[in-house]
Design an enzyme around this catalytic site. Structure first.
Site, mmCIF file in Angstrom:
data_model
loop_
_atom_site.group_PDB
_atom_site.id
_atom_site.type_symbol
_atom_site.label_atom_id
_atom_site.label_comp_id
_atom_site.label_asym_id
_atom_site.label_seq_id
_atom_site.Cartn_x
_atom_site.Cartn_y
_atom_site.Cartn_z
ATOM 1 N N ASN A 22 39.924 7.487 -59.632
ATOM 2 C CA ASN A 22 41.318 7.602 -59.169
ATOM 3 C C ASN A 22 41.633 9.039 -58.769
ATOM 4 O O ASN A 22 42.326 9.271 -57.782
ATOM 5 C CB ASN A 22 42.297 7.108 -60.242
ATOM 6 N N MET A 95 42.914 9.191 -71.597
ATOM 7 C CA MET A 95 42.822 8.381 -72.819
ATOM 8 C C MET A 95 43.625 8.909 -74.005
ATOM 9 O O MET A 95 43.473 8.417 -75.116
ATOM 10 C CB MET A 95 41.354 8.232 -73.235
ATOM 11 N N ASN A 112 51.539 6.667 -64.536
ATOM 12 C CA ASN A 112 50.262 6.219 -65.090
ATOM 13 C C ASN A 112 49.805 4.987 -64.320
ATOM 14 O O ASN A 112 50.625 4.238 -63.792
ATOM 15 C CB ASN A 112 50.434 5.855 -66.571
ATOM 16 N N HIS A 114 47.582 1.486 -64.868
ATOM 17 C CA HIS A 114 47.019 0.643 -65.926
ATOM 18 C C HIS A 114 46.403 -0.607 -65.298
ATOM 19 O O HIS A 114 47.019 -1.227 -64.417
ATOM 20 C CB HIS A 114 48.130 0.260 -66.915
ATOM 21 N N ASP A 150 52.089 2.329 -72.367
ATOM 22 C CA ASP A 150 52.060 1.458 -71.192
ATOM 23 C C ASP A 150 53.402 0.763 -70.927
ATOM 24 O O ASP A 150 53.449 -0.390 -70.489
ATOM 25 C CB ASP A 150 50.932 0.420 -71.305
ATOM 26 N N LYS A 177 39.284 -1.058 -57.250
ATOM 27 C CA LYS A 177 39.427 -0.919 -55.791
ATOM 28 C C LYS A 177 40.897 -0.991 -55.403
ATOM 29 O O LYS A 177 41.375 -0.235 -54.556
ATOM 30 C CB LYS A 177 38.685 -2.077 -55.101
ATOM 31 N N GLU A 179 43.385 -0.371 -57.411
ATOM 32 C CA GLU A 179 44.067 0.795 -57.986
ATOM 33 C C GLU A 179 44.075 1.940 -56.984
ATOM 34 O O GLU A 179 45.058 2.657 -56.835
ATOM 35 C CB GLU A 179 43.358 1.265 -59.268
HETATM 36 C C1 GRF Z 1 41.268 2.760 -64.465
HETATM 37 O O1 GRF Z 1 40.942 1.413 -64.530
HETATM 38 C C2 GRF Z 1 42.687 2.996 -64.923
HETATM 39 O O2 GRF Z 1 43.557 1.958 -64.597
HETATM 40 C C3 GRF Z 1 42.521 3.068 -66.410
HETATM 41 O O3 GRF Z 1 41.313 3.757 -66.602
HETATM 42 C C4 GRF Z 1 40.466 3.591 -65.457
HETATM 43 C C5 GRF Z 1 40.140 4.940 -64.959
HETATM 44 O O4 GRF Z 1 39.176 4.947 -63.972
HETATM 45 N N1 GRF Z 1 43.676 3.663 -67.021
HETATM 46 P P1 GRF Z 1 38.784 6.304 -63.252
HETATM 47 O O5 GRF Z 1 38.446 7.339 -64.336
HETATM 48 O O6 GRF Z 1 39.923 6.744 -62.398
HETATM 49 O O7 GRF Z 1 37.566 5.966 -62.439
#
Ligand code: GRF
Length: 194
Positions: A22, A95, A112, A114, A150, A177, A179
């Site tokens: 992301n 996290m 955020n 999710h 969340d 994908k 996201e």
């Molecule tokens: C994603 O699925 C996000 O929704 C969740 O953690 C994952 C992170 O993926 N919170 P990345 O580190 O961005 O590849």
């Protein structure tokens, strides 16, 4: 509130803990000439988070915070964010849970992403739980962060149909994908609605 003045891009910080796909995608989005944001600082809760390669590649300052003495670390982060005039925080696979005090200081300015259709399946192991419950759909949600996990106002959601032969990996991959499409859209929406 996040304010965009004219064409000035909003200084944005992305918080990560893992792969950072992301983050990679948000950097790409921010680099478009008409993007409303500029990513100037990356915070990682893991020293060797894979995602840090993307900030390095694009010469974006990044810093690791262990979050062991949470209050001290958060104050340190806040000082850094202030110094850099950060006006928007995007959590992306981050996290750690931010304190109420931290969230208050950035009220309405922390997003955020999710991997579920919130308010369903908050927390961890979303895909496993979705599959165990034989849901027909899952998806992803971009929401504002408030003091509860969340929760917070939903900005955008995308539904993803579950296939018969999906396991948690294939579902996670398809949702990820989506996201990558949803997060930039949600940022634009948040900023446009001010
Ligand atoms: C994603 O699925 C996000 O929704 C969740 O953690 C994952 C992170 O993926 N919170 P990345 O580190 O961005 O590849």
């Amino acid at each position: 509130m996040v304010k965009s003045t004219g064409h000035k891009k909003i200084n944005t910080s992305v918080f990560i803990s893992g792969y950072g796909t992301n983050l990679r995608n948000l950097i790409k989005f921010a680099k478009r000439y008409n993007s409303p944001i500029k990513i100037t600082f990356v915070v990682s809760s893991k020293k060797n988070a894979k995602g840090l390669v993307f900030s390095k590649k694009h010469n974006i300052d990044s810093k690791f915070y262990s979050f062991k003495k949470k209050k001290i670390k958060e104050n340190d982060i806040l000082t850094n964010l202030k110094k850099r005039n950060i006006d928007l925080i995007c959590l992306a696979g981050f996290m750690k849970i931010l304190s109420k005090n931290f969230i208050k200081k950035f009220k309405g300015k922390i997003l955020n992403i999710h991997p579920s259709l919130l308010p369903k399946y908050k927390g961890l192991n979303t895909h496993e739980r979705v599959l165990d419950n034989k849901e027909k759909y899952s998806g992803c949600t971009v929401h504002l962060v408030d003091a509860k996990l969340d929760s917070g106002k939903i900005i955008l959601q995308k539904k993803v149909k579950i296939k018969k032969d999906d396991d948690s990996h294939s579902l996670a991959k398809r949702i990820l994908k989506e996201e990558h499409i949803l997060y930039p859209k949600a940022i634009k929406k948040l900023i446009a609605n001010l």
